[in-house]
Write a protein that holds these residues in place. Structure first.
Motif, PDB file in Angstrom:
ATOM      1  N   TYR A  49       0.856  -1.219   0.109  1.00 25.35           N
ATOM      2  CA  TYR A  49       0.022   0.077   0.069  1.00 25.35           C
ATOM      3  C   TYR A  49       0.858   1.224  -0.079  1.00 25.35           C
ATOM      4  O   TYR A  49       1.905   1.126   0.403  1.00 25.35           O
ATOM      5  CB  TYR A  49      -1.012   0.137   1.255  1.00 25.35           C
ATOM      6  N   ASP A  92      -3.420   0.319  -2.666  1.00 26.71           N
ATOM      7  CA  ASP A  92      -2.768  -0.995  -2.814  1.00 26.71           C
ATOM      8  C   ASP A  92      -1.989  -0.776  -4.434  1.00 26.71           C
ATOM      9  O   ASP A  92      -2.542  -0.675  -5.374  1.00 26.71           O
ATOM     10  CB  ASP A  92      -3.618  -2.164  -2.998  1.00 26.71           C
ATOM     11  N   GLY A  96      -5.613  -5.656  -9.475  1.00 29.55           N
ATOM     12  CA  GLY A  96      -6.150  -6.877 -10.007  1.00 29.55           C
ATOM     13  C   GLY A  96      -6.605  -6.582 -11.594  1.00 29.55           C
ATOM     14  O   GLY A  96      -6.032  -5.554 -12.073  1.00 29.55           O
ATOM     15  N   THR A 102      -7.595  -0.756  -5.415  1.00 25.69           N
ATOM     16  CA  THR A 102      -7.970  -1.001  -4.059  1.00 25.69           C
ATOM     17  C   THR A 102      -7.406   0.060  -3.068  1.00 25.69           C
ATOM     18  O   THR A 102      -6.245   0.353  -2.934  1.00 25.69           O
ATOM     19  CB  THR A 102      -7.599  -2.270  -3.655  1.00 25.69           C
ATOM     20  N   THR A 182     -12.891  -1.934  -3.107  1.00 27.43           N
ATOM     21  CA  THR A 182     -12.053  -2.766  -4.163  1.00 27.43           C
ATOM     22  C   THR A 182     -13.079  -3.158  -5.114  1.00 27.43           C
ATOM     23  O   THR A 182     -14.319  -3.059  -5.134  1.00 27.43           O
ATOM     24  CB  THR A 182     -11.425  -3.944  -3.489  1.00 27.43           C
ATOM     25  N   GLU A 186     -12.583  -8.756  -7.078  1.00 27.23           N
ATOM     26  CA  GLU A 186     -11.393  -9.164  -5.933  1.00 27.23           C
ATOM     27  C   GLU A 186     -12.072  -9.083  -4.680  1.00 27.23           C
ATOM     28  O   GLU A 186     -11.319  -9.454  -3.534  1.00 27.23           O
ATOM     29  CB  GLU A 186     -10.416  -8.128  -6.019  1.00 27.23           C
ATOM     30  N   GLU A 189     -11.409 -12.295  -1.969  1.00 28.52           N
ATOM     31  CA  GLU A 189     -10.168 -12.476  -1.683  1.00 28.52           C
ATOM     32  C   GLU A 189      -9.663 -11.479  -0.859  1.00 28.52           C
ATOM     33  O   GLU A 189      -8.570 -11.912  -0.180  1.00 28.52           O
ATOM     34  CB  GLU A 189      -9.382 -12.840  -3.038  1.00 28.52           C
ATOM     35  N   ARG A 190     -10.015 -10.094  -0.993  1.00 24.91           N
ATOM     36  CA  ARG A 190      -9.419  -9.258   0.106  1.00 24.91           C
ATOM     37  C   ARG A 190     -10.137  -9.121   1.337  1.00 24.91           C
ATOM     38  O   ARG A 190      -9.716  -8.403   2.205  1.00 24.91           O
ATOM     39  CB  ARG A 190      -9.621  -7.970  -0.611  1.00 24.91           C
ATOM     40  N   SER A 193      -7.896  -9.651   4.474  1.00 20.32           N
ATOM     41  CA  SER A 193      -7.032  -8.686   4.925  1.00 20.32           C
ATOM     42  C   SER A 193      -7.760  -7.152   5.260  1.00 20.32           C
ATOM     43  O   SER A 193      -7.079  -6.725   6.214  1.00 20.32           O
ATOM     44  CB  SER A 193      -6.147  -8.246   3.624  1.00 20.32           C
ATOM     45  N   PHE A 194      -8.858  -7.069   4.836  1.00 20.20           N
ATOM     46  CA  PHE A 194      -9.552  -5.932   5.486  1.00 20.20           C
ATOM     47  C   PHE A 194     -10.050  -6.031   6.729  1.00 20.20           C
ATOM     48  O   PHE A 194      -9.779  -5.053   7.709  1.00 20.20           O
ATOM     49  CB  PHE A 194     -10.922  -5.604   4.526  1.00 20.20           C
ATOM     50  N   SER A 197      -6.869  -5.611   8.944  1.00 23.75           N
ATOM     51  CA  SER A 197      -6.597  -4.337   9.002  1.00 23.75           C
ATOM     52  C   SER A 197      -7.365  -3.516  10.203  1.00 23.75           C
ATOM     53  O   SER A 197      -7.002  -2.904  10.841  1.00 23.75           O
ATOM     54  CB  SER A 197      -6.756  -3.714   7.570  1.00 23.75           C
TER      55      SER A 197
END
Length: 205
Positions: A49, A92, A96, A102, A182, A186, A189-190, A193-194, A197
């Protein structure tokens, strides 16, 4: 970009009242991640990021956004015109197939002591443009604190289908809003991580 529609519609204010800090669930730095800080807020994101405190990194963010074409040039122009709209803004650098950047946007607004996360979420959803559809709204627990969460989806002007998770967190008389955005393809799959975070989000006293 979508966060500017959701949480950039108002000029954020910093509360003059002292308020207790909001503590993160995840306090140590996640391996392969880094801390982003701005206006007393802190959040961890993967090392890919870029951005951070817009008051310090505006030129870098704007330059990179402008290199992505007309749509992102408009986003960059919006940030230049109102750099105080966000405490933290990051995207990021790993992009993708959809070509969407994102991103994470954090804003703060002084709302007074009587406004709850529920009423603030209701206010946000009522202010959203008609093209943004709310698909989820619920309460969540972050570090022992009650917070609100909404999920939205829309199609932006360049034709990309976009999804977003927005968290609202009450800290004293301030309401913090953290938006993860995002592309729809995607999104699944994200999500991990969100979620990881947001559990690193904290606000100093």
């Amino acid at each position: 970009m979508l966060p500017s529609l959701v949480i950039g519609c108002k000029q954020p204010e910093t509360s003059q009242q002292r308020s207790s800090p909001f503590a993160a669930t995840q306090t140590t730095t996640i391996p392969g991640w880094k801390k982003f800080e701005g206006r007393g807020a802190q959040l961890q994101l993967p090392e890919s990021y870029r951005g951070g405190d817009i008051s310090k990194n505006l030129d870098v963010v704007v330059q990179e956004l402008e290199s992505w074409g007309p749509y992102y040039q408009q986003v960059a122009q919006s940030l230049k015109q109102n750099p105080s709209a966000y405490a933290i803004w990051a995207h990021d650098s790993k992009v993708g197939k959809a070509g969407f950047l994102t991103n994470v946007a954090i804003a703060v607004e002084s709302v007074g002591s009587t406004v709850t996360t529920d009423t603030y979420l209701d206010m946000i959803t009522k202010q959203l443009p008609s093209e943004i559809r709310v698909v989820e709204q619920k309460k969540v627990s972050l570090g022992g604190y009650q917070a609100g969460q909404i999920g939205t989806e829309t199609i932006i002007p360049n034709g990309t289908s976009v999804k977003q998770i927005v968290y609202t967190i009450k800290q004293g008389s301030n309401m913090w809003t953290v938006a993860f955005t995002t592309s729809a393809e995607e999104f699944e799959e994200r999500i991990p991580s969100f979620q990881q975070s947001i559990n690193t989000f904290s606000v100093s006293d």
